[in-house]
Design a protein around this motif. Structure first.
Motif, PDB file in Angstrom:
ATOM      1  N   HIS A  18       0.815  -1.211   0.000  1.00  0.00           N
ATOM      2  CA  HIS A  18       0.000   0.000   0.000  1.00  0.00           C
ATOM      3  C   HIS A  18       0.850   1.262   0.000  1.00  0.00           C
ATOM      4  N   ASP A  19       2.055   1.175   0.553  1.00  0.00           N
ATOM      5  CA  ASP A  19       2.928   2.344   0.602  1.00  0.00           C
ATOM      6  C   ASP A  19       3.478   2.723  -0.767  1.00  0.00           C
ATOM      7  N   LEU A  20       3.200   1.910  -1.774  1.00  0.00           N
ATOM      8  CA  LEU A  20       3.680   2.209  -3.125  1.00  0.00           C
ATOM      9  C   LEU A  20       2.532   2.554  -4.058  1.00  0.00           C
ATOM     10  N   ARG A  21       1.561   3.262  -3.502  1.00  0.00           N
ATOM     11  CA  ARG A  21       0.427   3.712  -4.298  1.00  0.00           C
ATOM     12  C   ARG A  21       0.491   5.218  -4.509  1.00  0.00           C
ATOM     13  N   GLY A  22      -0.379   5.700  -5.375  1.00  0.00           N
ATOM     14  CA  GLY A  22      -0.543   7.142  -5.543  1.00  0.00           C
ATOM     15  C   GLY A  22       0.711   7.833  -6.052  1.00  0.00           C
ATOM     16  N   ILE A  23       1.025   8.987  -5.460  1.00  0.00           N
ATOM     17  CA  ILE A  23       2.132   9.785  -5.983  1.00  0.00           C
ATOM     18  C   ILE A  23       3.479   9.144  -5.686  1.00  0.00           C
ATOM     19  N   GLY A  24       3.506   8.115  -4.877  1.00  0.00           N
ATOM     20  CA  GLY A  24       4.760   7.446  -4.572  1.00  0.00           C
ATOM     21  C   GLY A  24       4.969   6.152  -5.317  1.00  0.00           C
ATOM     22  N   ALA A  25       4.158   5.891  -6.337  1.00  0.00           N
ATOM     23  CA  ALA A  25       4.246   4.620  -7.063  1.00  0.00           C
ATOM     24  C   ALA A  25       5.538   4.521  -7.867  1.00  0.00           C
ATOM     25  N   ILE A  26       6.007   3.293  -8.014  1.00  0.00           N
ATOM     26  CA  ILE A  26       7.117   2.980  -8.907  1.00  0.00           C
ATOM     27  C   ILE A  26       6.518   2.417 -10.192  1.00  0.00           C
ATOM     28  N   ILE A  27       7.059   2.845 -11.330  1.00  0.00           N
ATOM     29  CA  ILE A  27       6.558   2.365 -12.611  1.00  0.00           C
ATOM     30  C   ILE A  27       7.455   1.228 -13.102  1.00  0.00           C
ATOM     31  N   VAL A  28       6.833   0.132 -13.495  1.00  0.00           N
ATOM     32  CA  VAL A  28       7.556  -0.998 -14.070  1.00  0.00           C
ATOM     33  C   VAL A  28       7.063  -1.167 -15.497  1.00  0.00           C
ATOM     34  N   ILE A  29       7.993  -1.077 -16.437  1.00  0.00           N
ATOM     35  CA  ILE A  29       7.621  -1.162 -17.851  1.00  0.00           C
ATOM     36  C   ILE A  29       8.457  -2.255 -18.512  1.00  0.00           C
ATOM     37  N   ALA A  30       7.817  -3.004 -19.392  1.00  0.00           N
ATOM     38  CA  ALA A  30       8.482  -4.122 -20.068  1.00  0.00           C
ATOM     39  C   ALA A  30       8.530  -3.867 -21.568  1.00  0.00           C
ATOM     40  N   ARG A  31       9.628  -4.312 -22.175  1.00  0.00           N
ATOM     41  CA  ARG A  31       9.810  -4.204 -23.623  1.00  0.00           C
ATOM     42  C   ARG A  31      10.014  -5.610 -24.174  1.00  0.00           C
ATOM     43  N   PHE A  32       9.110  -6.045 -25.041  1.00  0.00           N
ATOM     44  CA  PHE A  32       9.172  -7.408 -25.569  1.00  0.00           C
ATOM     45  C   PHE A  32       9.635  -7.376 -27.027  1.00  0.00           C
ATOM     46  N   ALA A 293       7.068  -8.689 -13.344  1.00  0.00           N
ATOM     47  CA  ALA A 293       8.202  -7.954 -12.775  1.00  0.00           C
ATOM     48  C   ALA A 293       7.749  -7.082 -11.608  1.00  0.00           C
ATOM     49  N   ARG A 294       6.582  -6.465 -11.740  1.00  0.00           N
ATOM     50  CA  ARG A 294       6.037  -5.645 -10.652  1.00  0.00           C
ATOM     51  C   ARG A 294       5.753  -6.493  -9.418  1.00  0.00           C
ATOM     52  N   GLU A 295       5.205  -7.689  -9.631  1.00  0.00           N
ATOM     53  CA  GLU A 295       4.906  -8.604  -8.523  1.00  0.00           C
ATOM     54  C   GLU A 295       6.190  -8.981  -7.781  1.00  0.00           C
ATOM     55  N   ILE A 296       7.252  -9.276  -8.527  1.00  0.00           N
ATOM     56  CA  ILE A 296       8.535  -9.622  -7.911  1.00  0.00           C
ATOM     57  C   ILE A 296       9.094  -8.438  -7.144  1.00  0.00           C
ATOM     58  N   LEU A 297       8.998  -7.252  -7.733  1.00  0.00           N
ATOM     59  CA  LEU A 297       9.507  -6.037  -7.085  1.00  0.00           C
ATOM     60  C   LEU A 297       8.808  -5.790  -5.752  1.00  0.00           C
ATOM     61  N   GLU A 298       7.487  -5.814  -5.759  1.00  0.00           N
ATOM     62  CA  GLU A 298       6.737  -5.528  -4.537  1.00  0.00           C
ATOM     63  C   GLU A 298       6.945  -6.616  -3.478  1.00  0.00           C
ATOM     64  N   SER A 299       7.119  -7.840  -3.917  1.00  0.00           N
ATOM     65  CA  SER A 299       7.318  -8.939  -2.966  1.00  0.00           C
ATOM     66  C   SER A 299       8.653  -8.823  -2.246  1.00  0.00           C
ATOM     67  N   ASN A 300       9.578  -8.051  -2.812  1.00  0.00           N
ATOM     68  CA  ASN A 300      10.904  -7.874  -2.213  1.00  0.00           C
ATOM     69  C   ASN A 300      11.125  -6.465  -1.669  1.00  0.00           C
ATOM     70  N   TYR A 301      10.069  -5.659  -1.591  1.00  0.00           N
ATOM     71  CA  TYR A 301      10.131  -4.326  -1.014  1.00  0.00           C
ATOM     72  C   TYR A 301      10.190  -4.461   0.513  1.00  0.00           C
ATOM     73  N   PRO A 302      10.841  -3.535   1.318  1.00  0.00           N
ATOM     74  CA  PRO A 302      10.996  -2.116   1.027  1.00  0.00           C
ATOM     75  C   PRO A 302      12.344  -1.681   0.465  1.00  0.00           C
ATOM     76  N   ASP A 303      13.304  -2.547   0.324  1.00  0.00           N
ATOM     77  CA  ASP A 303      14.587  -2.138  -0.244  1.00  0.00           C
ATOM     78  C   ASP A 303      14.467  -2.181  -1.769  1.00  0.00           C
ATOM     79  N   VAL A 304      14.370  -0.998  -2.412  1.00  0.00           N
ATOM     80  CA  VAL A 304      14.129  -0.943  -3.849  1.00  0.00           C
ATOM     81  C   VAL A 304      15.298  -1.538  -4.629  1.00  0.00           C
ATOM     82  N   GLN A 305      16.516  -1.294  -4.159  1.00  0.00           N
ATOM     83  CA  GLN A 305      17.687  -1.840  -4.842  1.00  0.00           C
ATOM     84  C   GLN A 305      17.665  -3.370  -4.825  1.00  0.00           C
ATOM     85  N   ARG A 306      17.408  -3.945  -3.636  1.00  0.00           N
ATOM     86  CA  ARG A 306      17.355  -5.403  -3.517  1.00  0.00           C
ATOM     87  C   ARG A 306      16.197  -5.961  -4.330  1.00  0.00           C
TER      88      ARG A 306
END
Length: 326
Positions: A18-32, A293-306
């Motif tokens: 929930h802390d990654l909603r609204g104006i604090g969201a991270i955008i994950v974009i994929a190029r296939f 990719a977004r699911e993996i990112l959020e599952s490993n939050y709060p360290d964005v780098q990790r």
């Protein structure tokens, strides 16, 4: 030579954290890649018997309940390039500090708007603060990093193009709302951030040095930009203003490259356009890759780098803001 073609779609965090909603969201974009085999996606349509477009949420749920299917899908999706664009990095930092000042943590993504309207901070400070944060986000973006490469190209060669507002009009980016700015930043990054890839830069330099008597940084910079804009890029339908500015930036790069008369070694600049994902399987593949990719990112939050490195463990190429992860 055949021109490469890529298909891109993005998603926003906040499905899990929930802390990654609204104006604090991270955008994950994929190029296939357009040349990839999509039999796996057709297989999904047959297996799931879904009417209409398969969205990433459906695929993620399939992965949750079927470990074997998850491994198969991750292998198929791993060819996608992922960009993780944290345009709200500075927003989260400053609200953490404000939370300390006010004696409680302010969850930026959930209550920032309410907090700003509460009257606890004078309006003139709020306006200045948000403007300052947007400036920081622009300065730390892939768009600005690539603009710097283009500035070098223009400065070190005889190109007459003005250096004012290279690639984008800063004033327009400052006036965009949060969603528009995030969309522009993410789409720009996934389309042109190959120019920031050290491997591509080395390849271009080695190739140029073979035919050069003297090292010319401007020509090298031009060749790097030329390589980055060579493919065609197809995006899912998005907001009008961000995409218009993306097209204008691409056109600016094309003008600079064409004005330089770099010879006919390459195949020339590609194009940037949008299409309806309901009609294009490759865009659906990009949507699924971005969602996973977004699911993996959020599952490993709060360290964005990790969390970004966790994404890199699955996908072959991952860009975090302006840095390609190793």
């Amino acid at each position: 030579m055949d021109r490469d073609q890529y298909f891109a779609d993005e998603t926003r965090t906040g499905k899990i954290v929930h802390d990654l909603r609204g104006i604090g969201a991270i955008i994950v974009i994929a190029r296939f890649p357009g040349k990839c085999d999509l039999d796996w996606l057709n297989q999904l349509y047959r297996d799931l018997k879904i009417q209409g477009e398969i969205k990433s949420e459906v695929v993620i749920e399939v992965c949750r309940v079927n470990t074997q299917r998850r491994a198969w899908l991750l292998e198929k999706l791993s060819v996608a390039t992922i960009a993780i664009v944290d345009v709200a990095e500075h927003i989260r930092e400053i609200f953490d500090e404000l939370g300390k000042l006010f004696g409680n943590k302010i969850p930026t993504q959930v209550t920032a708007a309410t907090f700003l309207k509460s009257g606890r901070i004078p309006q003139e400070y709020i306006t200045s603060m948000l403007s300052f944060l947007r400036e920081m986000a622009i300065n730390d973006s892939a768009a600005e990093a690539i603009a710097n490469i283009l500035r070098m190209a223009v400065t070190e060669t005889e190109i007459t193009t003005s250096l004012d507002n290279v690639l984008f009009d800063r004033r327009i980016l400052l006036e965009m709302n949060e969603r528009e700015f995030a969309e522009f930043s993410a789409r720009f990054a996934i389309a042109f951030a190959d120019a920031l890839d050290p491997l591509l830069q080395v390849k271009v330099i080695e190739k140029e040095l073979k035919g050069m008597r003297f090292f010319n940084e401007g020509t090298i910079a031009l060749r790097i930009i030329e390589s980055a804009i060579e493919p065609d890029f197809v995006f899912d339908l998005g907001s009008k203003k961000p995409f218009q500015n993306l097209q204008e930036a691409h056109q600016y790069m094309c003008i600079v490259v064409n004005q330089a008369f770099l010879s006919n070694k390459g195949i020339g600049p590609g194009s940037v356009f949008q299409n309806d994902s309901r009609k294009v399987l490759s865009l659906q593949a990009a949507d699924i890759a971005a969602g996973v990719a977004r699911e993996i990112l959020e599952s490993n939050y709060p360290d964005v780098q990790r969390a970004s490195m966790a994404v890199k463990s699955i996908f072959e190429r991952v860009l975090f803001n302006t840095r390609w992860l190793k």
